[in-house]
Design an enzyme around this catalytic site. Structure first.
Site, PDB file in Angstrom:
ATOM      1  CG  PHE A  13      -2.004   1.196   1.350  1.00 20.72           C
ATOM      2  CD1 PHE A  13      -2.701   1.488   0.491  1.00 20.72           C
ATOM      3  CD2 PHE A  13      -2.049   1.689   2.724  1.00 20.72           C
ATOM      4  CE1 PHE A  13      -3.472   2.842   0.617  1.00 20.72           C
ATOM      5  CE2 PHE A  13      -2.572   3.233   2.480  1.00 20.72           C
ATOM      6  CZ  PHE A  13      -3.177   3.598   1.689  1.00 20.72           C
ATOM      7  CB  VAL A  34       8.849  -6.729  -8.203  1.00 24.35           C
ATOM      8  CG1 VAL A  34       8.629  -5.442  -7.864  1.00 24.35           C
ATOM      9  CG2 VAL A  34       9.522  -6.949  -9.204  1.00 24.35           C
ATOM     10  CB  ILE A  53      13.243  -9.660   2.296  1.00 22.92           C
ATOM     11  CG1 ILE A  53      12.687  -8.629   1.480  1.00 22.92           C
ATOM     12  CG2 ILE A  53      13.958  -7.923   3.086  1.00 22.92           C
ATOM     13  CD1 ILE A  53      12.287  -7.045   1.217  1.00 22.92           C
ATOM     14  CB  ALA A  73       9.828  -4.833   2.451  1.00 20.75           C
ATOM     15  CB  ALA A  74       7.961  -5.013   6.949  1.00 27.67           C
ATOM     16  NE  ARG A  75       5.717 -13.562   9.933  1.00 22.54           N
ATOM     17  CZ  ARG A  75       5.056 -14.559   9.584  1.00 22.54           C
ATOM     18  NH1 ARG A  75       5.856 -14.631   8.474  1.00 22.54           N
ATOM     19  NH2 ARG A  75       5.072 -15.602  10.069  1.00 22.54           N
ATOM     20  CE1 TYR A 144       5.212  -4.612  11.708  1.00 24.65           C
ATOM     21  CE2 TYR A 144       3.609  -4.061  12.847  1.00 24.65           C
ATOM     22  CZ  TYR A 144       4.434  -3.290  11.598  1.00 24.65           C
ATOM     23  OH  TYR A 144       4.584  -2.812  11.144  1.00 24.65           O
ATOM     24  N   GLY A 193     -25.462   0.706   5.287  1.00 28.73           N
ATOM     25  CA  GLY A 193     -26.000   1.208   6.372  1.00 28.73           C
ATOM     26  C   GLY A 193     -26.241   0.226   7.738  1.00 28.73           C
ATOM     27  CB  SER A 209      -3.620  11.012   4.092  1.00 28.83           C
ATOM     28  OG  SER A 209      -2.634  11.893   4.257  1.00 28.83           O
TER      29      SER A 209
END
Length: 322
Positions: A13, A34, A53, A73-75, A144, A193, A209
């Site tokens: 993201f 990638v 990684i 990047a991370a777990r 984490y 709703g 954001s």
């Protein structure tokens, strides 16, 4: 003068959005490690195949000629993240994998290493009216957060001997165009709703954001005062869960009933259902003070919370319609 930037987490993201933004900066070359060479990136992005990684990853090709690394990047999640086994799984990627990349970056002559950490390094909650500071004593909870803190410490040790410049960024919850996970689920429920029992929650939570996180990262790429510093990042406009949901309802253009259930009862029921972590995120407070960013970098969030929320919801609605 052109600069070459390696961004890990290219399909994530934050990483994907950062790459697209960096491609718009004049004189900037972007390298994206990638696992799938068919990924959708701007043509100017140089893709390099990196299958995983960890401590054994060979970054030689990826780091050739690179000036700055942004390690996003991370777990980030396993089912039982508090088990001893889970901690070791997090460490394999988030600590050993990060340190391996950083050491090879030093050997390759990389100037600066920007590490995307997490606010969870500071802790899980803040008392009402109080806020985490970037230089507070860390209190990570869970595998984490512990692994990210250990990675930070390893990087700062490298920086302390002048091997490389390090910048650590700890974001709070990031939202924006294409956001998934719990934020997306919230928008889905509100759009349908579904009456929700969150009409009387008076907590305070910091959000950030995607645009504002990226702007801070881009500021840290060259800023001399960012060297070997830790920065928290938010929109600098904290909301309660109730206020956030009401804003989302407005931008969604729907009518949804937020039932004013007492917070104490909500906390009791969610714990009874084994959903303590969800209750903490929805009912507890987590605020950050980003004044250090202004003092050292002259940085304030360029996009307002309301503008960013509106764009997030519009993108969500457009995706649903298509």
């Amino acid at each position: 003068m052109s600069k070459k930037i390696l961004v890990t987490g290219a399909t994530g993201f934050l990483g994907g959005a950062l790459i697209r933004s960096l491609c718009n900066l004049p004189g900037t070359l972007v390298v994206a490690p990638v696992r799938n060479m068919d990924g959708d990136f701007p043509e100017v992005v140089s893709k390099v195949y990196i299958p995983s990684i960890d401590s054994g990853t060979d970054w030689t090709e990826s780091l050739s000629g690179v000036d700055v690394v942004v390690h996003a990047a991370a777990r980030v999640h396993v089912v039982d993240e508090d088990s001893a086994q889970s901690l070791e799984e997090f460490r394999a990627i988030n600590v050993q994998g990060t340190l391996n990349l950083a050491r090879q970056a030093v050997q390759a002559g990389v100037r600066r290493f920007i590490f995307i950490s997490t606010i969870k390094v500071n802790g899980e909650t803040t008392p009402p009216g109080c806020a985490f500071l970037a230089d507070d004593i860390p209190k990570p909870v869970g595998a984490y957060a512990i692994s990210k803190y250990e990675a930070e410490q390893s990087l700062l040790k490298l920086a302390s001997v002048g091997a490389i410049e390090v910048v650590i960024v700890r974001p709070v919850l990031i939202y924006g165009k294409g956001v998934g996970a719990n934020f997306q689920k919230m928008m889905c429920l509100l759009e349908r709703g579904v009456p929700l029992p969150f009409g009387a929650v008076s907590n305070s939570r910091s959000l950030v954001s995607l645009e504002n996180v990226i702007d801070l990262i881009e500021t840290c790429i060259d800023h001399p005062s960012a060297v070997n510093q830790v920065f928290l990042v938010s929109d600098d406009n904290d909301l309660s869960t109730t206020q956030l949901m009401r804003r989302l309802i407005t931008y969604l253009g729907v009518e949804t009933w937020l039932i004013p259930v007492p917070v104490g009862l909500l906390m009791f029921l969610t714990r009874l259902m084994g959903r303590r972590s969800i209750a903490q995120r929805l009912l507890g407070s987590l605020q950050v003070d980003i004044s250090k960013n202004q003092q050292l970098l002259g940085w304030t969030p360029p996009v307002s919370l309301d503008d960013a929320l509106s764009l997030t919801v519009q993108h969500f609605l457009d995706a649903r319609r298509s």
